[in-house]
Scaffold this motif. Sequence first.
Motif, PDB file in Angstrom:
ATOM      1  N   ASP A   1     -52.672  -5.274 -23.164  1.00 24.13           N
ATOM      2  CA  ASP A   1     -52.321  -6.453 -23.480  1.00 24.13           C
ATOM      3  C   ASP A   1     -52.165  -7.383 -22.162  1.00 24.13           C
ATOM      4  N   VAL A   2     -51.534  -6.923 -21.124  1.00 26.42           N
ATOM      5  CA  VAL A   2     -51.279  -7.358 -20.073  1.00 26.42           C
ATOM      6  C   VAL A   2     -52.723  -7.739 -19.270  1.00 26.42           C
ATOM      7  N   ALA A   3     -53.744  -6.887 -19.139  1.00 27.36           N
ATOM      8  CA  ALA A   3     -54.892  -7.203 -18.756  1.00 27.36           C
ATOM      9  C   ALA A   3     -55.392  -8.325 -19.209  1.00 27.36           C
ATOM     10  N   TRP A   4     -55.158  -8.942 -20.333  1.00 35.19           N
ATOM     11  CA  TRP A   4     -55.657 -10.243 -20.590  1.00 35.19           C
ATOM     12  C   TRP A   4     -55.054 -11.468 -19.823  1.00 35.19           C
ATOM     13  N   LEU A   5     -54.430 -11.326 -19.028  1.00 32.38           N
ATOM     14  CA  LEU A   5     -53.861 -12.296 -18.151  1.00 32.38           C
ATOM     15  C   LEU A   5     -54.880 -12.523 -17.123  1.00 32.38           C
ATOM     16  N   SER A   6     -55.710 -11.387 -16.584  1.00 31.24           N
ATOM     17  CA  SER A   6     -56.678 -11.659 -15.844  1.00 31.24           C
ATOM     18  C   SER A   6     -58.002 -12.113 -16.674  1.00 31.24           C
ATOM     19  N   THR A   7     -58.231 -11.345 -17.777  1.00 24.41           N
ATOM     20  CA  THR A   7     -59.513 -11.646 -18.538  1.00 24.41           C
ATOM     21  C   THR A   7     -59.868 -13.198 -19.130  1.00 24.41           C
ATOM     22  N   GLY A   8     -58.430 -13.645 -19.461  1.00 26.14           N
ATOM     23  CA  GLY A   8     -58.204 -14.984 -20.146  1.00 26.14           C
ATOM     24  C   GLY A   8     -58.521 -16.077 -19.144  1.00 26.14           C
ATOM     25  N   TYR A   9     -57.964 -15.707 -17.796  1.00 23.66           N
ATOM     26  CA  TYR A   9     -58.048 -16.639 -16.536  1.00 23.66           C
ATOM     27  C   TYR A   9     -59.598 -16.819 -16.224  1.00 23.66           C
ATOM     28  N   ALA A  10     -60.399 -15.637 -16.401  1.00 26.11           N
ATOM     29  CA  ALA A  10     -61.773 -15.428 -15.732  1.00 26.11           C
ATOM     30  C   ALA A  10     -62.542 -16.146 -16.826  1.00 26.11           C
ATOM     31  N   VAL A  11     -62.375 -15.939 -18.036  1.00 25.12           N
ATOM     32  CA  VAL A  11     -63.094 -16.413 -19.130  1.00 25.12           C
ATOM     33  C   VAL A  11     -63.194 -17.864 -19.087  1.00 25.12           C
ATOM     34  N   ALA A  12     -61.959 -18.581 -19.183  1.00 27.75           N
ATOM     35  CA  ALA A  12     -61.723 -19.918 -18.956  1.00 27.75           C
ATOM     36  C   ALA A  12     -62.427 -20.329 -17.764  1.00 27.75           C
ATOM     37  N   ASN A  13     -62.367 -19.778 -16.566  1.00 26.34           N
ATOM     38  CA  ASN A  13     -62.913 -20.324 -15.541  1.00 26.34           C
ATOM     39  C   ASN A  13     -64.269 -20.478 -15.348  1.00 26.34           C
TER      40      ASN A  13
END
Length: 515
Positions: A46-58
């Motif tokens: 779940d915490v990995a989505w902090l990086s994934t969400g940022y990268a996807v939006a970026n």
Amino acid sequence: MAEVGLKKWIITFTVITASLLELIDTTIVNVAIPQIQGNLGATLEDVAWLSTGYAVANVIVLPMSGWLGNRFGRKNYFLTSIIVFTLVSFLCGNATSLNELILFRIIQGLAGGGLISTAQAILIETWPREDVGIATALFGLGAVVGPTVGPTIGGYILEISSWPWIFYVNIPVGILAAYCTYTFVRATPKEGQGQPVDWWGIALLAIAVGSLQTLLEKGESEDWFSTPYITALAVASVFGLLLFIWRELTTDHPIVNFKIMRHRSFSVGMFTSFILGFGLYGSVFVFPVFCQNLLGFSPLQTGEILFPGGLCTIVMMPFIGIMLKKGVPAQIMATFGMFAFFVFCWMLSNSTLQSGTGDFFWPLVIRGVGMALLFVPLTTLAIQDLKGPEIGQGSGLNNMMRQLGGSFGIAALTTLIHIRSGFHRSVLLSNVNDYNQPFVERFNILIKGFMAKGQTLFDAKIMAAKAMEGIVTKQTMLLTYDDAYWVAGLIMLFSIPLLYLQKFKKNANIPADVH
């Protein structure tokens, strides 16, 4: 029109500072994940989505940034991105649940996507056309050094404070960047204002690039295509990309102007930027994991080891820009850069379990030199034929390809490590038997050592077997990371011929009227 005197340097400082905000945040959060996980009571997945969400939006916003700057005015868009990024940084630090933090990180990624390419376009506009190499070099300070020093800054902050401060440190920097942007950056015409918005293009871009980035971020942890939603993401990314390209080529007001691909140097530059991202982000990913998981270094130690290489890049960048201005072919410098990166990978592939911090100094310095020799020439080659509004569009696409290259690099190297670890373990275990004299001798030494400490023969054999298992596991990881370094180095080496498909020019003379 180019700026002169002190104002030119203030604008340069402003855009580099703003781009550093975004680039450091791509990696600084990674070192804080264990602390965030414990503090918010979440699983690692779940915490990995902090990086994934940022990268996807970026990566969704990056190719749109040229269109957004053209529609709302580059200064207005850049200033808004800085303000939103700074405000959301405060909200990230104050988040009370993981869902809140992920939402704010996604918004932060959307705002951050507007910083990089817009900063690059403003910088090119600010400097005289004959100094575009120097301008690109200055921009490269943030683009190359940011992901490298992110773990160092994050590790240091966590040593003296708690995870919210990795977001709070953005606030004073963001306020300063916003003030300087409002005061000193010249406004540009809103040439796209009043034109129809290509909503279908925006939707297809979000589906295509968002699915692809999520696929790359989560594929390995989800066992790739054995997971239904990963397969669905792969299908969505392929069909979404095809439909997006078709839509942008047929509409009168595209979000992304693919017609700039007619410039051969830019088309080839997209591939070389992809390779640059592969090397830059892939190596920054593998090395800390190698140091912390295998050699037992702390995040702060790892960051400190990386710092001299980043410092070397900072020192080299201005000289690269001056060499470009004096007419040294960008292809020649990039060739040396790719070869230097290969040497760095070759040196690290000879690492052992006894390697210490001193063993990594020169390889990382060589990497720092190589990255300086790569970023500036590759970016200059890619944008050398672009004019006017094409600059913003080209910067966005070029930065998107570098980001995707990094995502591909991390995904490919992670998968390689997974596959090769199984191979090396099976090979090593084939030597663990009573017919292998070196194993028997080592095993008996371990048994005698445990018995000398007061263990019974039975317990000593069990402990010796566990010790041998630990040795096999460590050797397996070491051989696997060596393979990852080799693959990254060979990819860079075999990409050298691509450089010579681009035009040779004494200077990349980009017109100053890049509105």
